[in-house]
Design a protein around this motif. Structure first.
Motif, short mmCIF file in Angstrom:
data_model
loop_
_atom_site.label_atom_id
_atom_site.label_comp_id
_atom_site.label_asym_id
_atom_site.label_seq_id
_atom_site.Cartn_x
_atom_site.Cartn_y
_atom_site.Cartn_z
N ILE A 96 0.84 -1.18 0.00
CA ILE A 96 0.00 0.00 0.00
C ILE A 96 0.88 1.24 0.00
CG2 ILE A 96 -0.20 0.00 2.52
CD1 ILE A 96 -3.08 1.07 2.11
N SER A 97 0.45 2.20 -0.79
CA SER A 97 1.18 3.47 -0.86
C SER A 97 0.25 4.60 -0.43
CB SER A 97 1.68 3.72 -2.29
OG SER A 97 0.59 3.76 -3.21
N CYS A 98 0.81 5.81 -0.30
CA CYS A 98 0.00 6.94 0.16
C CYS A 98 0.52 8.23 -0.49
CB CYS A 98 0.07 7.04 1.67
SG CYS A 98 -1.05 8.28 2.37
N ALA A 132 5.95 2.49 -1.22
CA ALA A 132 4.94 1.48 -0.91
C ALA A 132 5.41 0.58 0.24
CB ALA A 132 4.64 0.64 -2.14
N VAL A 133 4.42 0.18 1.08
CA VAL A 133 4.70 -0.58 2.30
C VAL A 133 3.95 -1.91 2.25
CG1 VAL A 133 4.60 -0.62 4.80
CG2 VAL A 133 5.00 1.55 3.58
N SER A 134 4.66 -3.03 2.62
CA SER A 134 4.00 -4.34 2.79
C SER A 134 3.62 -4.48 4.26
CB SER A 134 4.95 -5.47 2.38
OG SER A 134 5.26 -5.36 1.00
N VAL A 135 2.39 -4.92 4.56
CA VAL A 135 1.91 -4.92 5.95
C VAL A 135 2.40 -6.13 6.75
CG1 VAL A 135 -0.10 -3.54 5.39
CG2 VAL A 135 -0.25 -6.04 5.28
N GLY A 136 2.77 -7.24 6.08
CA GLY A 136 3.24 -8.42 6.80
C GLY A 136 2.20 -8.98 7.75
N SER A 137 2.52 -9.05 9.04
CA SER A 137 1.59 -9.62 10.03
C SER A 137 0.73 -8.59 10.71
CB SER A 137 2.39 -10.39 11.10
OG SER A 137 3.28 -9.51 11.77
N ALA A 138 0.86 -7.31 10.29
CA ALA A 138 0.10 -6.23 10.93
C ALA A 138 -1.38 -6.38 10.64
CB ALA A 138 0.61 -4.88 10.44
N THR A 139 -2.19 -5.82 11.54
CA THR A 139 -3.64 -5.84 11.36
C THR A 139 -4.16 -4.50 10.86
OG1 THR A 139 -3.95 -5.27 13.69
CG2 THR A 139 -3.95 -7.62 13.13
N TRP A 140 -3.27 -3.48 10.82
CA TRP A 140 -3.62 -2.19 10.22
C TRP A 140 -2.35 -1.41 9.93
CZ3 TRP A 140 -1.57 1.47 13.37
CH2 TRP A 140 -1.54 1.25 14.75
#
Length: 512
Positions: A96-98, A132-140
């Motif tokens: 996800i990017s911003c 851009a960021v990969s969330v991995g194990s994050a929930t948000w």
């Protein structure tokens, strides 16, 4: 299972730098005031059995530019509103990017490089955004736009996980454990959680109740069932696998407040089973454990009774393996397979002893009363001898005496046979009111003489003369004398008895 519209959620919100409300059913946000230059609304969505979801909405005041210039507003725009993790673990989008947006007045917002953009994952720290960021194990993942230390805008993007086949999505850890413990009983799934209710003491040890699968470890084996703890020590347990139960306190079964049975363990000196009637806790009807009694009777592995001493009991009744015993002062009775102490080498099935000191009353050993039939037998001796020591056998037909203390014995109207083994002279008194033909047999077995004394005006009749007494005085060459004494009525003006010796000499008569 993909992402679909879902219901039954409830919403709540918290306001920072602003005021307003959040509709609990729809989640609609209403802002009624902005008390600072910027503010935020954190909305939490909740549904039973699902992880809570949060979203943060940022607000800021748009002031007119200097000299009437239009206001400038900065905001962030993530590339996705939500990240979906499917059942295979694949993220959509993969990253996800911003973008940073700037809006002047009423013109359309556009991408800008101004201001500072940072992001934070649910399991990470605040980090400068570079791409851009990969969330991995994050929930948000949360994006925040700063001007210096002032927050201009913030947006949080949740990670929604699809369920695996047959498993709900985004379950809380403890819900997942419940779900993993479910049991199929009669084609219905029953959730079988592990539950604990209690507290952690200041010592760090647990006090409370717990139940479930693999709850505690005993001797290296995990136990399943219901367990009670106090300061880390087991107070009770019911093992579901073995059915064994342990209770470290008191188990009460009661009819009412005064009639009950308890099973308890207080300490090594007070434990076991106790029955109470009418509230007499100091005198229970039975006890088994640290004290073993039924009423006032003690219980051992070989005896039930007032005394556990088989050879010298104190008092009361005692039931042993071989016999039953009754004892009070100098009176003792015993019945059983062997009533003699082993040290004596004797064998016997009954003993009756009465040595009570009594000047005015009569002491009895055994009283037998048999009547009401054509033939009434009190004692039937099939084999063996009758041995007399220092006592008298009296009855309807016999009097037996083996010592000289029989002297002066009054022969009864029913007595028929008297055996004397005295070593010195004794006297026997004949009945005072006999019936005509009354006969008495007297056998001399001892070396002492036996005097026969008529009573009142009665006489002994011998060869035409009346005498005041008769005497058995000789064994006649070692042969015992058996005398037959018969009442014949009036002779020579007196009521007379005659005495013969069945062809054996050894009797005489006299008047002195």
């Amino acid at each position: 299972m993909g992402t679909t519209l879902d219901g039954a959620w409830s919403f709540s919100g918290s306001f920072s730098g602003c005021t307003g409300s959040v509709n609990a059913s729809t989640g609609a946000i209403t802002v009624t005031g902005l008390t600072a230059d910027s503010g935020s609304v954190t909305v939490t969505a909740m549904k039973r059995g699902y992880a809570s979801l949060t979203a943060v909405y940022s607000l800021s005041k748009a002031y007119p530019g200097p000299n009437g210039e239009p206001a400038v507003v900065y905001s962030v725009r993530p590339s996705a509103d939500v990240i979906v993790k499917d059942k295979t673990g694949t993220f959509t989008p993969a990253s996800i990017s911003c973008e940073k947006l700037k809006q002047i007045g009423n013109s359309a917002p556009y991408v800008t490089t101004e201001k500072t953009l940072k992001y934070q994952l649910s399991d990470g720290n605040l980090t400068d955004y570079t791409g851009a960021v990969s969330v991995g194990s994050a929930t948000w993942i949360e994006f925040t736009l700063y001007e210096g230390s002032t927050v201009l805008d913030r947006e949080r993007v949740p990670v929604i996980a699809d369920g695996k086949d047959g498993i709900d999505a985004n379950l809380l850890d403890w819900i997942e454990e419940w779900n993993g413990n479910k049991t199929d009983v009669g084609r219905e799934l029953i959730i079988s959680p592990r539950m604990v209710a209690g507290k952690k003491e200041s010592s760090g040890k647990f006090t409370g109740v717990m139940f479930g699968r693999d709850m505690i470890e005993v001797d290296g084996v995990m136990q399943t069932g219901l367990f009670g703890m106090k300061n880390g020590d087991l107070t009770f347990s019911i093992d579901a696998q073995t059915g064994d139960a342990f209770f470290g306190g008191t188990v009460l079964v009661r009819k009412d407040a005064k009639n009950f049975v308890t099973m308890n363990y207080k300490d090594t000196d007070d434990w076991g089973l106790k029955g109470v009637i009418d509230g007499n806790e100091d005198k229970p009807v039975f006890q088994l454990g640290s004290v073993n009694k039924i009423g006032n009777f003690n219980i051992t592995n070989s005896c039930i009774g007032k005394s556990t001493d088989r050879d010298n009991p104190t008092a009361g009744m005692s039931l042993y393996e071989e016999f039953i015993k009754f004892k009070e002062a100098n009176r003792l009775s015993m019945i059983g397979s062997n009533v003699y102490p082993l040290s004596t080498g004797l064998k016997g099935v009954a003993r009756f002893i009465n040595k009570d000191y009594n000047r005015t009353l009569t002491n009895y050993g055994v009283e037998v009363d048999v009547s009401g039939a054509n033939e009434n037998i009190a004692i039937d001796i099939l084999n063996g001898d009758v041995k007399l020591g220092n006592g008298v056998v009296k009855g309807g037909r016999y009097v037996l005496k083996y010592t000289s203390s029989l002297s002066g014995y009054q022969i009864g109207d029913d007595d028929e046979y008297i055996v004397c083994t005295n070593s010195s002279k004794v006297d026997l008194k004949l009945p005072a009111t006999p019936k005509q033909g009354k006969t008495i047999w007297v056998k001399q077995l001892g070396s002492g003489m036996v005097g026969i004394i008529p009573q009142g005006n009665h006489k002994m009749y011998y060869r035409g003369s009346n005498y005041n007494w008769g005497l058995i005085n000789d064994k006649s060459g070692g042969v015992t004398v058996l005398a037959m004494i018969t009442f014949i009525g009036n002779v020579n003006g007196a009521n007379c008895w005659v005495m013969n010796t069945m062809d054996v000499a050894g009797i005489k008569f006299g008047d002195d």
